[in-house]
Design a protein around this motif. Sequence first.
Motif, PDB file in Angstrom:
ATOM      1  N   GLY A   6       1.957  -4.499 -13.989  1.00 21.45           N
ATOM      2  CA  GLY A   6       2.918  -4.648 -12.844  1.00 21.45           C
ATOM      3  C   GLY A   6       3.462  -3.596 -12.248  1.00 21.45           C
ATOM      4  N   PRO A   7       4.099  -2.899 -12.880  1.00 14.87           N
ATOM      5  CA  PRO A   7       4.804  -1.470 -12.314  1.00 14.87           C
ATOM      6  C   PRO A   7       3.486  -0.376 -11.800  1.00 14.87           C
ATOM      7  N   ALA A   8       2.509  -0.531 -12.197  1.00 18.88           N
ATOM      8  CA  ALA A   8       1.280   0.414 -11.885  1.00 18.88           C
ATOM      9  C   ALA A   8       0.663  -0.172 -10.469  1.00 18.88           C
ATOM     10  N   LEU A   9       0.675  -1.534 -10.292  1.00 17.59           N
ATOM     11  CA  LEU A   9       0.400  -2.068  -9.200  1.00 17.59           C
ATOM     12  C   LEU A   9       1.209  -1.973  -8.080  1.00 17.59           C
ATOM     13  N   LEU A  10       2.523  -2.188  -8.346  1.00 22.71           N
ATOM     14  CA  LEU A  10       3.618  -1.800  -7.463  1.00 22.71           C
ATOM     15  C   LEU A  10       3.524  -0.228  -6.727  1.00 22.71           C
ATOM     16  N   THR A  57       1.138  -2.921  -0.367  1.00 21.86           N
ATOM     17  CA  THR A  57       2.375  -3.813  -0.081  1.00 21.86           C
ATOM     18  C   THR A  57       2.552  -4.458  -1.244  1.00 21.86           C
ATOM     19  N   PRO A  58       4.007  -4.841  -1.722  1.00 17.82           N
ATOM     20  CA  PRO A  58       4.664  -5.488  -2.803  1.00 17.82           C
ATOM     21  C   PRO A  58       3.803  -6.830  -2.851  1.00 17.82           C
ATOM     22  N   HIS A  59       3.305  -7.400  -1.698  1.00 20.58           N
ATOM     23  CA  HIS A  59       2.809  -8.795  -1.827  1.00 20.58           C
ATOM     24  C   HIS A  59       1.343  -8.556  -2.276  1.00 20.58           C
ATOM     25  N   LEU A  78       1.650  -8.090  -6.220  1.00 17.79           N
ATOM     26  CA  LEU A  78       1.986  -9.386  -6.962  1.00 17.79           C
ATOM     27  C   LEU A  78       0.686 -10.235  -6.801  1.00 17.79           C
ATOM     28  N   GLU A  79      -0.142 -10.337  -5.600  1.00 16.44           N
ATOM     29  CA  GLU A  79      -1.289 -11.077  -5.682  1.00 16.44           C
ATOM     30  C   GLU A  79      -2.485 -10.495  -6.776  1.00 16.44           C
ATOM     31  N   HIS A  80      -2.518  -9.168  -6.894  1.00 16.08           N
ATOM     32  CA  HIS A  80      -3.320  -8.396  -7.775  1.00 16.08           C
ATOM     33  C   HIS A  80      -3.078  -8.792  -9.151  1.00 16.08           C
ATOM     34  N   TRP A  81      -1.560  -8.681  -9.513  1.00 19.58           N
ATOM     35  CA  TRP A  81      -1.172  -8.847 -10.834  1.00 19.58           C
ATOM     36  C   TRP A  81      -1.171 -10.656 -11.159  1.00 19.58           C
ATOM     37  N   ILE A  82      -1.080 -11.455 -10.281  1.00 20.37           N
ATOM     38  CA  ILE A  82      -1.375 -12.781 -10.330  1.00 20.37           C
ATOM     39  C   ILE A  82      -2.880 -13.091 -10.967  1.00 20.37           C
ATOM     40  N   ASN A  83      -3.652 -12.370 -10.147  1.00 18.87           N
ATOM     41  CA  ASN A  83      -5.153 -12.611 -10.632  1.00 18.87           C
ATOM     42  C   ASN A  83      -5.418 -12.173 -12.034  1.00 18.87           C
ATOM     43  N   LEU A  84      -4.761 -10.809 -12.343  1.00 19.99           N
ATOM     44  CA  LEU A  84      -4.775 -10.389 -13.798  1.00 19.99           C
ATOM     45  C   LEU A  84      -4.166 -11.426 -14.972  1.00 19.99           C
ATOM     46  N   ASP A 103      10.800  -9.646  -6.479  1.00 17.38           N
ATOM     47  CA  ASP A 103      11.842  -8.821  -5.931  1.00 17.38           C
ATOM     48  C   ASP A 103      11.368  -7.935  -5.040  1.00 17.38           C
ATOM     49  N   ALA A 104      10.345  -7.163  -5.351  1.00 15.00           N
ATOM     50  CA  ALA A 104       9.754  -6.304  -4.317  1.00 15.00           C
ATOM     51  C   ALA A 104       9.308  -6.810  -3.309  1.00 15.00           C
ATOM     52  N   ALA A 105       8.592  -7.797  -3.229  1.00 17.61           N
ATOM     53  CA  ALA A 105       7.977  -8.486  -2.248  1.00 17.61           C
ATOM     54  C   ALA A 105       9.284  -9.156  -1.421  1.00 17.61           C
ATOM     55  N   VAL A 106      10.075  -9.930  -2.001  1.00 17.65           N
ATOM     56  CA  VAL A 106      11.216 -10.426  -1.153  1.00 17.65           C
ATOM     57  C   VAL A 106      12.082  -9.181  -0.444  1.00 17.65           C
TER      58      VAL A 106
END
Length: 196
Positions: free
Chosen positions: A83-87, A92-94, A97-103, A145-148
């Motif tokens: 999560g933090p690495a992807l951010l 973008t934060p979205h 989020l999208e990449h993390w949801i795939n993981l 929160d980052a994407a919001v």
Amino acid sequence: MNGSGESAEQVARPKRTDARRNKETLLDAAAAVFVRSGVEAPVRDIAAEAGVGMGTIYRHFPTRADLIIAVYRHQVEACAEAGPALLASSATPHAALEHWINLFVDFLVTKHGLASVLQSDNAGFETLHSYFLDRLVPVCTQLLDAAVASGEIRSDLEAYALMRGVGNLCIGADNDPRYDARPLVGLLVAGLRRPH
């Protein structure tokens, strides 16, 4: 001191690092075999995938349950650390989020097979489920929160609800080869975007 002038601590540290790396390789191999063949896959298949002897697996994990629990925890940690690495690395934060949801989906598809085995020991399963939530809900919250904050997504969704929704979409993906949850999960994540 040994003959090369290194202290015992200096010699032990690389060995511990190598042992940890070897154990992670073994857990990654076990997870890959579990995804392909289920959690009842022969230990020899896991050993072959990891490039080690069966004795190495039994030395680290005396029982199948020990191995299953270790794979589960290893995958939770990998998902949490991503999560933090992807951010930090995503455009973008979205996108993070999208990449993390795939993981997370990859983890869930594996986890369903693990869960059926682990539920035979209900107390142990509950402990692992709490560990799963304690580690992953805060990571998902951080990504949301980052994407919001960036104005990309709506602010009316909690991490637990999103994770539960994704989990529900993944049910059945592990035992029905015709069902791939990813397109529906992709629609869910795309639907979080704020209308322009």
